[in-house]
Design a protein around this motif. Structure first.
Motif, PDB file in Angstrom:
ATOM      1  N   HIS A  79      50.640  51.781  92.272  1.00 52.37           N
ATOM      2  CA  HIS A  79      49.417  51.673  91.483  1.00 52.37           C
ATOM      3  C   HIS A  79      49.072  50.203  91.224  1.00 52.37           C
ATOM      4  CE1 HIS A  79      46.311  52.405  88.567  1.00 52.37           C
ATOM      5  NE2 HIS A  79      46.931  51.612  87.726  1.00 52.37           N
ATOM      6  N   SER A  80      50.050  49.442  90.853  1.00 57.03           N
ATOM      7  CA  SER A  80      49.832  48.017  90.594  1.00 57.03           C
ATOM      8  C   SER A  80      49.302  47.311  91.843  1.00 57.03           C
ATOM      9  CB  SER A  80      51.143  47.369  90.140  1.00 57.03           C
ATOM     10  OG  SER A  80      50.989  45.986  90.018  1.00 57.03           O
ATOM     11  N   LEU A  81      49.882  47.617  92.985  1.00 57.57           N
ATOM     12  CA  LEU A  81      49.433  46.996  94.233  1.00 57.57           C
ATOM     13  C   LEU A  81      48.018  47.436  94.598  1.00 57.57           C
ATOM     14  CD1 LEU A  81      52.741  47.334  96.263  1.00 57.57           C
ATOM     15  CD2 LEU A  81      51.693  45.193  95.475  1.00 57.57           C
ATOM     16  N   SER A  82      47.692  48.711  94.352  1.00 54.67           N
ATOM     17  CA  SER A  82      46.348  49.186  94.679  1.00 54.67           C
ATOM     18  C   SER A  82      45.306  48.528  93.785  1.00 54.67           C
ATOM     19  CB  SER A  82      46.256  50.711  94.580  1.00 54.67           C
ATOM     20  OG  SER A  82      46.381  51.138  93.247  1.00 54.67           O
ATOM     21  N   VAL A  83      45.642  48.306  92.526  1.00 54.82           N
ATOM     22  CA  VAL A  83      44.732  47.614  91.605  1.00 54.82           C
ATOM     23  C   VAL A  83      44.497  46.177  92.067  1.00 54.82           C
ATOM     24  CG1 VAL A  83      44.531  46.721  89.239  1.00 54.82           C
ATOM     25  CG2 VAL A  83      45.268  49.066  89.624  1.00 54.82           C
ATOM     26  N   GLN A  84      45.504  45.602  92.693  1.00 56.82           N
ATOM     27  CA  GLN A  84      45.390  44.230  93.189  1.00 56.82           C
ATOM     28  C   GLN A  84      44.675  44.156  94.533  1.00 56.82           C
ATOM     29  OE1 GLN A  84      49.100  41.913  92.799  1.00 56.82           O
ATOM     30  NE2 GLN A  84      49.813  43.592  91.500  1.00 56.82           N
ATOM     31  N   GLY A  85      44.303  45.303  95.089  1.00 56.61           N
ATOM     32  CA  GLY A  85      43.523  45.315  96.316  1.00 56.61           C
ATOM     33  C   GLY A  85      44.279  45.490  97.608  1.00 56.61           C
ATOM     34  N   VAL A  86      45.547  45.863  97.537  1.00 61.89           N
ATOM     35  CA  VAL A  86      46.320  46.098  98.753  1.00 61.89           C
ATOM     36  C   VAL A  86      45.780  47.359  99.438  1.00 61.89           C
ATOM     37  CG1 VAL A  86      48.615  46.603  99.678  1.00 61.89           C
ATOM     38  CG2 VAL A  86      48.353  44.971  97.805  1.00 61.89           C
ATOM     39  N   GLN A  87      45.602  47.298 100.740  1.00 65.77           N
ATOM     40  CA  GLN A  87      45.029  48.406 101.498  1.00 65.77           C
ATOM     41  C   GLN A  87      45.904  49.652 101.410  1.00 65.77           C
ATOM     42  OE1 GLN A  87      44.153  47.311 105.549  1.00 65.77           O
ATOM     43  NE2 GLN A  87      43.479  45.273 104.937  1.00 65.77           N
ATOM     44  N   VAL A  88      45.250  50.802 101.317  1.00 65.33           N
ATOM     45  CA  VAL A  88      45.957  52.079 101.195  1.00 65.33           C
ATOM     46  C   VAL A  88      46.877  52.320 102.386  1.00 65.33           C
ATOM     47  CG1 VAL A  88      45.646  54.585 101.084  1.00 65.33           C
ATOM     48  CG2 VAL A  88      44.160  53.092  99.748  1.00 65.33           C
ATOM     49  N   ARG A  89      46.439  51.971 103.581  1.00 62.22           N
ATOM     50  CA  ARG A  89      47.294  52.213 104.750  1.00 62.22           C
ATOM     51  C   ARG A  89      48.574  51.386 104.678  1.00 62.22           C
ATOM     52  NH1 ARG A  89      45.559  48.904 109.834  1.00 62.22           N
ATOM     53  NH2 ARG A  89      44.617  47.099 108.831  1.00 62.22           N
ATOM     54  N   TRP A  90      48.502  50.205 104.080  1.00 61.62           N
ATOM     55  CA  TRP A  90      49.714  49.396 103.910  1.00 61.62           C
ATOM     56  C   TRP A  90      50.623  50.010 102.855  1.00 61.62           C
ATOM     57  CZ3 TRP A  90      47.545  43.704 103.772  1.00 61.62           C
ATOM     58  CH2 TRP A  90      47.005  43.408 105.017  1.00 61.62           C
ATOM     59  N   LEU A  91      50.038  50.524 101.787  1.00 61.55           N
ATOM     60  CA  LEU A  91      50.836  51.155 100.736  1.00 61.55           C
ATOM     61  C   LEU A  91      51.621  52.335 101.298  1.00 61.55           C
ATOM     62  CD1 LEU A  91      48.335  51.075  97.748  1.00 61.55           C
ATOM     63  CD2 LEU A  91      50.223  49.512  98.212  1.00 61.55           C
ATOM     64  N   ARG A  92      50.994  53.113 102.161  1.00 59.70           N
ATOM     65  CA  ARG A  92      51.693  54.253 102.780  1.00 59.70           C
ATOM     66  C   ARG A  92      52.873  53.774 103.619  1.00 59.70           C
ATOM     67  NH1 ARG A  92      46.275  56.431 104.473  1.00 59.70           N
ATOM     68  NH2 ARG A  92      45.589  57.617 102.661  1.00 59.70           N
ATOM     69  N   GLN A  93      52.674  52.693 104.345  1.00 62.63           N
ATOM     70  CA  GLN A  93      53.732  52.158 105.199  1.00 62.63           C
ATOM     71  C   GLN A  93      54.900  51.600 104.380  1.00 62.63           C
ATOM     72  OE1 GLN A  93      53.885  51.586 108.866  1.00 62.63           O
ATOM     73  NE2 GLN A  93      52.592  53.382 108.662  1.00 62.63           N
ATOM     74  N   LEU A  94      54.595  51.046 103.217  1.00 64.56           N
ATOM     75  CA  LEU A  94      55.649  50.455 102.383  1.00 64.56           C
ATOM     76  C   LEU A  94      56.693  51.473 101.972  1.00 64.56           C
ATOM     77  CD1 LEU A  94      53.640  48.142  99.951  1.00 64.56           C
ATOM     78  CD2 LEU A  94      55.016  47.453 101.913  1.00 64.56           C
ATOM     79  N   THR A  95      56.251  52.695 101.723  1.00 60.78           N
ATOM     80  CA  THR A  95      57.169  53.695 101.188  1.00 60.78           C
ATOM     81  C   THR A  95      57.423  54.849 102.149  1.00 60.78           C
ATOM     82  OG1 THR A  95      55.332  54.822 100.077  1.00 60.78           O
ATOM     83  CG2 THR A  95      56.523  53.146  98.820  1.00 60.78           C
ATOM     84  N   ALA A  96      57.009  54.708 103.390  1.00 61.58           N
ATOM     85  CA  ALA A  96      57.231  55.763 104.376  1.00 61.58           C
ATOM     86  C   ALA A  96      58.715  55.925 104.671  1.00 61.58           C
ATOM     87  CB  ALA A  96      56.475  55.445 105.657  1.00 61.58           C
ATOM     88  N   ASP A  97      59.122  57.151 104.947  1.00 60.76           N
ATOM     89  CA  ASP A  97      60.521  57.418 105.278  1.00 60.76           C
ATOM     90  C   ASP A  97      60.889  56.856 106.646  1.00 60.76           C
ATOM     91  OD1 ASP A  97      61.049  58.718 102.910  1.00 60.76           O
ATOM     92  OD2 ASP A  97      60.560  60.694 103.716  1.00 60.76           O
ATOM     93  N   SER A  98      59.906  56.802 107.525  1.00 58.81           N
ATOM     94  CA  SER A  98      60.177  56.289 108.865  1.00 58.81           C
ATOM     95  C   SER A  98      60.186  54.763 108.844  1.00 58.81           C
ATOM     96  CB  SER A  98      59.130  56.778 109.855  1.00 58.81           C
ATOM     97  OG  SER A  98      57.905  56.105 109.635  1.00 58.81           O
ATOM     98  N   ASN A  99      60.726  54.197 109.874  1.00 56.76           N
ATOM     99  CA  ASN A  99      60.754  52.739 109.989  1.00 56.76           C
ATOM    100  C   ASN A  99      59.579  52.218 110.810  1.00 56.76           C
ATOM    101  OD1 ASN A  99      63.031  52.424 108.429  1.00 56.76           O
ATOM    102  ND2 ASN A  99      64.407  52.605 110.156  1.00 56.76           N
ATOM    103  N   ASP A 100      58.561  53.041 111.005  1.00 56.99           N
ATOM    104  CA  ASP A 100      57.380  52.624 111.764  1.00 56.99           C
ATOM    105  C   ASP A 100      56.497  51.777 110.864  1.00 56.99           C
ATOM    106  OD1 ASP A 100      55.318  52.288 113.553  1.00 56.99           O
ATOM    107  OD2 ASP A 100      54.449  54.253 113.133  1.00 56.99           O
ATOM    108  N   GLU A 101      56.539  50.491 111.090  1.00 54.81           N
ATOM    109  CA  GLU A 101      55.763  49.548 110.277  1.00 54.81           C
ATOM    110  C   GLU A 101      54.656  48.909 111.111  1.00 54.81           C
ATOM    111  OE1 GLU A 101      59.235  47.525 109.899  1.00 54.81           O
ATOM    112  OE2 GLU A 101      60.044  48.735 108.284  1.00 54.81           O
ATOM    113  N   SER A 102      54.224  49.598 112.156  1.00 55.90           N
ATOM    114  CA  SER A 102      53.276  49.024 113.105  1.00 55.90           C
ATOM    115  C   SER A 102      51.923  48.689 112.486  1.00 55.90           C
ATOM    116  CB  SER A 102      53.086  49.964 114.289  1.00 55.90           C
ATOM    117  OG  SER A 102      52.625  51.228 113.845  1.00 55.90           O
ATOM    118  N   ALA A 103      51.549  49.355 111.399  1.00 55.86           N
ATOM    119  CA  ALA A 103      50.253  49.089 110.778  1.00 55.86           C
ATOM    120  C   ALA A 103      50.268  47.831 109.912  1.00 55.86           C
ATOM    121  CB  ALA A 103      49.813  50.284 109.935  1.00 55.86           C
ATOM    122  N   LEU A 104      51.456  47.294 109.663  1.00 57.25           N
ATOM    123  CA  LEU A 104      51.574  46.126 108.794  1.00 57.25           C
ATOM    124  C   LEU A 104      51.466  44.826 109.585  1.00 57.25           C
ATOM    125  CD1 LEU A 104      54.629  47.252 106.647  1.00 57.25           C
ATOM    126  CD2 LEU A 104      52.234  47.278 105.956  1.00 57.25           C
TER     127      LEU A 104
END
Length: 67
Positions: free
Chosen positions: A21-46
């Motif tokens: 929530h804090s990161l989203s308020v600061q303007g971090v893109q939603v697709r990056w937020l999903r990648q930050l906490t994804a169970d997989s190690n696929d970080e290709s969107a970052l």
């Protein structure tokens, strides 16, 4: 961002949501937020810099002696 990754690795839903929530308020893109906490190690969107940060945070959360 590190806090969000660490919270996800530790399984703390509350802490993860607070960090995301804090990161989203600061303007971090939603697709990056999903990648930050994804169970997989696929970080290709970052971008490269965030990819390195996420890898470091995951390693530190799983086994700090690896660092």
């Amino acid at each position: 961002m590190i806090g969000g990754v660490v919270a996800a690795v530790a399984g703390s839903e509350y802490a993860k949501k607070v960090h995301l929530h804090s990161l989203s308020v600061q303007g971090v893109q939603v697709r990056w937020l999903r990648q930050l906490t994804a169970d997989s190690n696929d970080e290709s969107a970052l971008p490269d810099t965030l990819r390195a940060l996420v890898r470091f945070a995951r390693k530190a959360a799983i086994d700090p002696r690896q660092i």
